[in-house]
Design a protein around this motif. Structure first.
Motif, PDB file in Angstrom:
ATOM      1  N   GLY A 362       0.804  -1.211   0.000  1.00 49.66           N
ATOM      2  CA  GLY A 362       0.000   0.000   0.000  1.00 49.66           C
ATOM      3  C   GLY A 362       0.838   1.262   0.000  1.00 49.66           C
ATOM      4  N   GLU A 363       1.890   1.272   0.829  1.00 46.67           N
ATOM      5  CA  GLU A 363       2.795   2.426   0.854  1.00 46.67           C
ATOM      6  C   GLU A 363       3.460   2.619  -0.503  1.00 46.67           C
ATOM      7  OE1 GLU A 363       3.076   4.562   3.123  1.00 46.67           O
ATOM      8  OE2 GLU A 363       3.022   3.735   5.137  1.00 46.67           O
ATOM      9  N   THR A 364       3.898   1.529  -1.108  1.00 45.53           N
ATOM     10  CA  THR A 364       4.556   1.609  -2.405  1.00 45.53           C
ATOM     11  C   THR A 364       3.627   2.170  -3.465  1.00 45.53           C
ATOM     12  OG1 THR A 364       5.901  -0.321  -1.820  1.00 45.53           O
ATOM     13  CG2 THR A 364       5.806   0.279  -4.145  1.00 45.53           C
ATOM     14  N   ALA A 365       2.390   1.660  -3.495  1.00 46.81           N
ATOM     15  CA  ALA A 365       1.420   2.133  -4.485  1.00 46.81           C
ATOM     16  C   ALA A 365       1.066   3.596  -4.260  1.00 46.81           C
ATOM     17  CB  ALA A 365       0.166   1.267  -4.435  1.00 46.81           C
ATOM     18  N   LEU A 366       0.863   3.984  -2.998  1.00 48.13           N
ATOM     19  CA  LEU A 366       0.501   5.372  -2.690  1.00 48.13           C
ATOM     20  C   LEU A 366       1.591   6.338  -3.138  1.00 48.13           C
ATOM     21  CD1 LEU A 366      -1.194   7.556  -1.228  1.00 48.13           C
ATOM     22  CD2 LEU A 366       0.048   6.956   0.872  1.00 48.13           C
ATOM     23  N   ILE A 367       2.825   6.045  -2.761  1.00 49.49           N
ATOM     24  CA  ILE A 367       3.939   6.937  -3.110  1.00 49.49           C
ATOM     25  C   ILE A 367       4.157   6.936  -4.619  1.00 49.49           C
ATOM     26  CG2 ILE A 367       6.431   7.248  -2.867  1.00 49.49           C
ATOM     27  CD1 ILE A 367       6.116   6.073  -0.013  1.00 49.49           C
ATOM     28  N   GLY A 368       4.060   5.760  -5.238  1.00 49.95           N
ATOM     29  CA  GLY A 368       4.280   5.675  -6.678  1.00 49.95           C
ATOM     30  C   GLY A 368       3.236   6.436  -7.473  1.00 49.95           C
ATOM     31  N   ALA A 490       3.501   7.119 -17.789  1.00 49.15           N
ATOM     32  CA  ALA A 490       3.100   6.983 -16.387  1.00 49.15           C
ATOM     33  C   ALA A 490       3.515   5.623 -15.836  1.00 49.15           C
ATOM     34  CB  ALA A 490       1.596   7.183 -16.251  1.00 49.15           C
ATOM     35  N   ALA A 491       3.374   4.567 -16.636  1.00 54.30           N
ATOM     36  CA  ALA A 491       3.780   3.234 -16.184  1.00 54.30           C
ATOM     37  C   ALA A 491       5.280   3.179 -15.933  1.00 54.30           C
ATOM     38  CB  ALA A 491       3.374   2.191 -17.219  1.00 54.30           C
ATOM     39  N   ILE A 492       6.049   3.803 -16.816  1.00 52.92           N
ATOM     40  CA  ILE A 492       7.500   3.848 -16.613  1.00 52.92           C
ATOM     41  C   ILE A 492       7.833   4.604 -15.332  1.00 52.92           C
ATOM     42  CG2 ILE A 492       9.651   4.793 -17.552  1.00 52.92           C
ATOM     43  CD1 ILE A 492       8.510   4.235 -20.349  1.00 52.92           C
ATOM     44  N   SER A 497       9.453   4.681  -9.495  1.00 55.47           N
ATOM     45  CA  SER A 497       9.150   4.980  -8.092  1.00 55.47           C
ATOM     46  C   SER A 497       9.195   3.718  -7.238  1.00 55.47           C
ATOM     47  CB  SER A 497       7.777   5.640  -7.992  1.00 55.47           C
ATOM     48  OG  SER A 497       7.411   5.854  -6.647  1.00 55.47           O
ATOM     49  N   VAL A 498       8.617   2.632  -7.744  1.00 56.69           N
ATOM     50  CA  VAL A 498       8.623   1.376  -6.994  1.00 56.69           C
ATOM     51  C   VAL A 498      10.048   0.937  -6.683  1.00 56.69           C
ATOM     52  CG1 VAL A 498       8.068  -1.085  -7.144  1.00 56.69           C
ATOM     53  CG2 VAL A 498       6.388   0.612  -7.872  1.00 56.69           C
ATOM     54  N   PHE A 543       4.209  -4.346 -13.420  1.00 57.11           N
ATOM     55  CA  PHE A 543       3.505  -5.097 -14.449  1.00 57.11           C
ATOM     56  C   PHE A 543       2.038  -4.681 -14.509  1.00 57.11           C
ATOM     57  CE2 PHE A 543       7.098  -8.068 -14.254  1.00 57.11           C
ATOM     58  CZ  PHE A 543       7.280  -8.321 -15.605  1.00 57.11           C
ATOM     59  N   VAL A 544       1.437  -4.455 -13.349  1.00 59.75           N
ATOM     60  CA  VAL A 544       0.041  -3.991 -13.323  1.00 59.75           C
ATOM     61  C   VAL A 544      -0.063  -2.630 -14.006  1.00 59.75           C
ATOM     62  CG1 VAL A 544      -1.831  -3.258 -11.816  1.00 59.75           C
ATOM     63  CG2 VAL A 544      -0.539  -5.324 -11.270  1.00 59.75           C
ATOM     64  N   ALA A 545       0.887  -1.748 -13.720  1.00 56.32           N
ATOM     65  CA  ALA A 545       0.864  -0.419 -14.341  1.00 56.32           C
ATOM     66  C   ALA A 545       1.002  -0.522 -15.853  1.00 56.32           C
ATOM     67  CB  ALA A 545       1.986   0.437 -13.758  1.00 56.32           C
ATOM     68  N   TYR A 546       1.911  -1.370 -16.324  1.00 59.19           N
ATOM     69  CA  TYR A 546       2.069  -1.543 -17.772  1.00 59.19           C
ATOM     70  C   TYR A 546       0.819  -2.172 -18.379  1.00 59.19           C
ATOM     71  CZ  TYR A 546       7.010  -0.250 -17.855  1.00 59.19           C
ATOM     72  OH  TYR A 546       8.189   0.441 -17.784  1.00 59.19           O
TER      73      TYR A 546
END
Length: 569
Positions: A362-368, A490-492, A497-498, A543-546
């Motif tokens: 969750g922290e990773t997704a929020l910050i990313g 955005a995916a890149i 960020s991750v 991978f989800v972002a891509y």
């Protein structure tokens, strides 16, 4: 230049200078001050060379410096040679789209996750040793071999190559698409030159200016990487960047002064390496002109192309095997050596999100998401300002964009933390997002700039002729037409960020745990099953972002005309 375009351009430039460039320069300045003994927080207020004397006296410092230079230059040179040889052999036999799709999983996986997967493969108890034991090696117990954390840095170089070679391959494929390679190759072969000689004498000199900056980024990263070096590199003494990180986080606050000196040395080292690379480029150009004048139509380069291509394919196979190893360990329950596959499987770690991985994800997704959204807004504003001002990016502005990628993170993040604290910005989500933005924005800008500038201007002229304002043209024409490139950028950015380790560690003061920071910490001695879960999640989020970047435009544009002029089904 129109007034509205100039105002927008100057506003964005001020944001970039004040929000991205100034923090880096301020961080370098504060780190350098502490490196020369000026650190009011511990009562040191006068200029002194004592931190440098302490640094030189620290045990293992010379070895750390030597390891840094060796692993950084060796991995960059090998990656460049292997990628060039592979492109020379397969160009014309592989479509660019197919190559990009083949490399996508390796490029999307963060460095730390890939390094953990490589460690799961090459460790004495790793999957590779299990696959050949005992039928080939006779090993019934793990061998006593320094395949991981070896004192020569071989595992670190291997881990860097698994990520750097695919990156350079993608860059070279994009560069070769701008050159008449087929015509040059046909002309050279008709004159009796071997394929490898034509490539080295004709193609590489034209390709080099297009890939020079990415190569320098790879060199700067290899000389200053921390997370991969912790996971794969020598541990006692480690590379200089890892040693500096340890000194900064040591309980003894007096270590901050020599650590700051070492961080400044790390920044100077990267600057000197870039300067040396520039001088080597000049020398290679002179030597190349002499070689061209000599003529020669030999085919001696052909075997080397085969070797480079074979090594590149082996590296890519190792990268894919590393991803499989991560998945296996995240699902394994009992896996004794030398069994090739787990004897029993379990979802216990996955079924226990309260164990920590859910919060880290969750922290990773929020910050990313936050850092990517800010970077995307800034990049679109920058490019829109260029359009309205009817001026392209100047060389100095382009240099500002890539500055964070060339300056070693360890060289300024401690000083940046000091700057934020003095400004009343305590360590937390806001400072971590800001720190991630420093590195996300350059990648988003680079990924989005070419598609944005290649947009058919007739669409905008038609909209303007119909009375659409600049804002209307942006919202109704540019953004919908460029939706796919925007989402790809955005995916890149989200993937970048991750992958951030040091910015989260320093600006979060250890209180914000992302998948990357937790995975690196756990990998030093935790259960491989737990580490596998964190690493799989770290690899899965990009991978989800891509996937979203690929599927969302197709869903939104499913009723629009295709290339044939017929509506898509």
């Amino acid at each position: 230049m129109k007034p509205e375009g100039r105002a927008l351009r100057m506003t964005v430039l001020a944001l970039v200078l004040g929000g991205l460039v100034a923090p880096i320069l301020a961080g370098l300045w504060e780190t350098a001050r502490a490196g020369f003994g000026v650190l009011p927080a511990i009562g040191a207020t006068t200029f002194s060379l004592d931190p440098w004397r302490q640094l030189l006296a620290l045990p293992g410092f010379a070895t750390s410096l030597r390891l840094t230079l060796w692993t950084g230059f060796a991995s960059t040179a090998l990656a460049l040679a292997l990628a060039t040889g592979f492109c020379a052999l397969v160009h014309g036999n592989m479509r660019p789209g197919a190559g990009a799709r083949m490399l996508a999983p390796l490029l999307a996986t963060p460095h730390a996750a890939m390094a953990i997967g490589v460690a799961f493969l090459i460790a004495p108890t790793g999957w590779l040793a299990r696959l050949v034991s005992p039928w080939l090696t006779g090993w019934q117990v793990p061998p006593d071999l320094p395949t991981l954390h070896d004192p020569w840095g071989g595992a670190l170089i291997l881990g860097l190559l698994v990520k750097e070679v695919p990156f350079l391959l993608l860059v070279m494929m994009a560069a070769l698409g701008q050159l008449p390679v087929t015509q040059h190759m046909a002309a050279g072969r008709a004159l009796g030159y071997g394929r490898g000689v034509v490539w080295v004498k004709v193609i590489v000199p034209q390709m080099w200016p297009l890939i020079r900056l990415p190569v320098l980024i790879v060199l700067a990263f290899a000389l200053s990487v921390v997370d991969v070096a912790i996971l794969l590199g020598p541990s006692n003494p480690p590379t200089l960047a890892v040693a500096v990180t340890r000194w900064f986080t040591a309980p003894d606050t007096r270590m901050i002064l020599p650590a700051s000196a070492a961080a400044s040395l790390q920044a100077a080292l990267v600057a000197a390496a870039i300067g040396a690379f520039w001088l080597a480029q000049k020398g290679a150009a002179r030597l190349g002109r002499w070689w061209l004048r000599r003529g020669g139509r030999g085919v001696s380069a052909e075997p080397w192309l085969m070797v480079a291509s074979g090594a590149t394919l082996a590296l890519m196979a190792l990268g894919f095997a590393a991803l499989v190893a991560l998945a296996l360990w995240s699902l394994a329950w009992r896996w004794p050596f030398p069994a090739s596959l787990p004897e029993s499987w379990s979802l216990r770690v996955w079924a226990n999100p309260a164990g920590g991985w859910a919060r880290a994800a969750g922290e990773t997704a929020l910050i990313g998401v936050a850092a990517t959204a800010l970077a995307l807004a800034l990049a679109i504003a920058w490019l829109e300002g260029e359009d309205r001002a009817r001026r392209g990016t100047t060389p100095w502005a382009g240099a500002l964009i890539v500055l964070p990628l060339l300056v070693p993170q360890i060289g300024f993040l401690y000083g940046l933390n000091v700057v934020f604290l003095r400004a009343g910005l305590p360590a937390g989500h806001g400072t971590v997002i800001w720190a991630h933005l420093l590195f996300v924005f350059p990648y988003v800008m680079i990924a989005l700039a070419a598609p944005w500038r290649a947009l058919d201007r007739r669409l905008l002229n038609t909209a303007a002729a119909l009375g659409a304002s600049p804002l209307r043209r942006l919202v109704a024409v540019k953004l919908p037409v460029l939706l796919a490139p925007i989402l790809s950028a955005a995916a890149i950015g989200f993937g970048v960020s991750v992958a951030q380790y040091l910015p989260t560690l320093f600006l979060g003061a250890g209180r914000i745990g992302t998948l990357t920071t937790e995975a690196v910490t756990l990998a030093s001695g935790s259960d491989r099953r737990v580490v596998g879960v964190y690493a799989v999640l770290q690899a899965a989020l990009p991978f989800v972002a891509y996937g979203v970047a690929l599927l969302l435009p197709a869903m939104l544009h499913r009723n629009r005309l295709g290339l044939t002029g017929k509506p898509r089904a």
